[in-house]
Design an enzyme around this catalytic site. Sequence first.
Site, PDB file in Angstrom:
ATOM      1  N   GLU A  55       0.819  -1.208   0.000  1.00 24.50           N
ATOM      2  CA  GLU A  55       0.000   0.000   0.000  1.00 24.50           C
ATOM      3  C   GLU A  55       0.858   1.265   0.000  1.00 24.50           C
ATOM      4  OE1 GLU A  55      -4.027  -1.785   2.047  1.00 24.50           O
ATOM      5  OE2 GLU A  55      -2.635  -0.699   3.346  1.00 24.50           O
ATOM      6  N   ASP A  79      -8.061  -9.135   4.262  1.00 25.56           N
ATOM      7  CA  ASP A  79      -7.898  -7.954   5.116  1.00 25.56           C
ATOM      8  C   ASP A  79      -9.001  -7.858   6.152  1.00 25.56           C
ATOM      9  OD1 ASP A  79      -6.896  -5.586   6.120  1.00 25.56           O
ATOM     10  OD2 ASP A  79      -7.581  -4.342   4.470  1.00 25.56           O
ATOM     11  N   GLU A 100     -12.936  -2.351  11.732  1.00 25.40           N
ATOM     12  CA  GLU A 100     -12.861  -1.679  10.438  1.00 25.40           C
ATOM     13  C   GLU A 100     -13.940  -2.161   9.475  1.00 25.40           C
ATOM     14  OE1 GLU A 100      -9.715  -1.009   6.745  1.00 25.40           O
ATOM     15  OE2 GLU A 100      -9.060  -2.016   8.578  1.00 25.40           O
TER      16      GLU A 100
END
Length: 702
Positions: free
Chosen positions: A308, A387, A415
């Site tokens: 990322e 993820d 998240e």
Amino acid sequence: MNSNYDLAWLRYDKVSADGAGREQSLALQQLQGYLSNIVMADGVSSQVFRTAIQELTKGIGSLTGEQPSLSHTVEADRFLAVGTLEDTGNLGHLPLLNDSLEAAEAARLGEEGYVIREVAREGKDYIVIAGRTEKGLLYGVFHFLRLLQTGQASEALDLVEAPKYQLRMVNQWDNMDGSIERGYAGQSVFYQDNKIVSDLTRVRQYARMLASVGINGIAINNVNVHEVETKLITPELLPDVARVADVFRDYGIRLYLSVNFAAPLELGGTSTADPLEPVVQEWWKERAADIYRYIADFGGFLVKADSENRPGPFTYGRDHADGANMLAEALEPYGGLVLWRCFVYDCHQDWRDRKTDRARAAYDHFKPLDGRFKDNVILQIKNGPMDFQVREPVSPLFGAMKQTNQMLEFQITQEYTGQQRHVCYLIPQWKEVLEFDTLCQGEGSKVKDIVAGQVHPYKYSGITAVSSIGDDYNWTGHYLAQSNLYGYGRLLWNPELSAEEIAEEWTNMTFGDDQAVVNTILDILMESWPTYENYTSPLGVGWMVVPHYHYGPDVDGYEYSKWGTYHFADRDGIGVDRTQATGTGYSAQYVGANAALYDSLETCPDELLLFFHHVPYTHVLKSGKTVIQHIYDTHFAGVEQVEQWIVRWDALEKDKLDQQRYTHVKERLLEQLESAKHWRDVINTYFYRKSGIQDQHNRVIY
């Protein structure tokens, strides 16, 4: 920064003999003679020992309303005896434990275990709380207080406990500007205006919370290290970092820092960050020496590299072993560790060929490097290959590297699981991960044992997780989200505890023992993960969230695909083909029967079907339903479940809960209901239009 805070499960509310609290009251009455007097063994004076005594006296005083006396001599006929096995074996002329603790029991304690045991000797009755070390004593004290809070301390006390895992950590994703990446509970308790806060009161309370559930390590800054955070490893900011380390040290917790792999370039002094360049190696050795001058017990570095847009060794044509070993060599003289994250993948994928697969990335990158890492490097592996989705398979990298230390990474912060606006108790999910049998050394090679170093002889291993706290009054944004932080620590201490046992323990400690309250909260927690899964992501497909924000439905919301979709839904079907014959081949990364299980359409578990297979909407699941009907039904069922929670919450008598917590949870549940309805309507409408197949029950879905 908010200076007020809730005490979470460390409330230690004074127990009343009437109504709620009756069980705790009876337990305390039976132990009252013991609790009035604390006798400390001579010869122990460390700060962790003093912390243990402070916590014990504070907890007992709050629960009983009477402060216990402290002494080094035995005068009363009943008392609590507190000490360590290493520093002393006696309380005056009375043996602490030496002649009642068998050699095998003592060996089980390790460095952090404890004993809680009733002893009768020479006309004296006493309860011993002892650890091999001061840290073990501290954990024993917190567990004894837990028994008092939950009304279990009146039962026969004969406990010998030690943690399953060597490293039990949290990773803060806090930034020095005060923000928190994937933080849903306010601002950072560590940083404000690009400085470490001067008042560390909230930090100390957080240390108490972590130590109370056995956490022994913390990385205090975001793995995505910004320029200002890079300076945390320099003499400019190390004095303030050392202040934070001092606080955590009092509670037996070692401090770690996330570092930027390109720090030599960002901070100046080199023209490269190539890990094989001597000038770069020397630069890191100098930084390590700086750190250990300020923090002698510094734990080490946490690193996110080549992922990322984070810099890493790939820039210089090097691999991850080259990068990790360079940092490990710098830390090695001081006993420091490198925690190297395996979250590495190509951010810019073209999914039209349906062969590129992010799920393969960690295994493909790291498996070939087995045996090349230094022994103070630990690979930090996310629980799944993607993820932290609400449902995904266990990463096949666990146990695949016999010669490389591994640790497991969970995500406490919600998240992808409702951002602490929705109830989603994650312990059942984590239990499934830990119980997964990888078969890497034959049957019985479970993840829970691999990351304890009990399958391969790892020198270092353990579990870590992304933290969920901020400076909100209640720490986690949602009162019920505290259960995930608490449960994470308890699970790391003893993964054999059931999710329900942990939830009930937390509920009793946090809300008292009124049965109506306990039953309501316990039911909501235990139903919450499948409920959230029902109204969000069907059958393991994942990712259908608003890109980058990760809250709310966006059916084509996968942000790291050039073409904006992950599930490949079209008019004929849905799912990702990861089989060996026709797909990405990801299923082959598993061992033996697991590879066959996932590769076969007939045997693949329904809850992961769309993760491994592309199927028609009319494919019949093991439940007897078609895929499309399952999608419709689960999204309606998820909404109905949240509606039932609200009815049950409303039925609680308000005097059984303080008004703030009652109202807060009610408001959160109402928000969750509206969000669940939105998910239901968006997802069901989308798949109706894709498939053209009507809901069997004729519900309006478009």
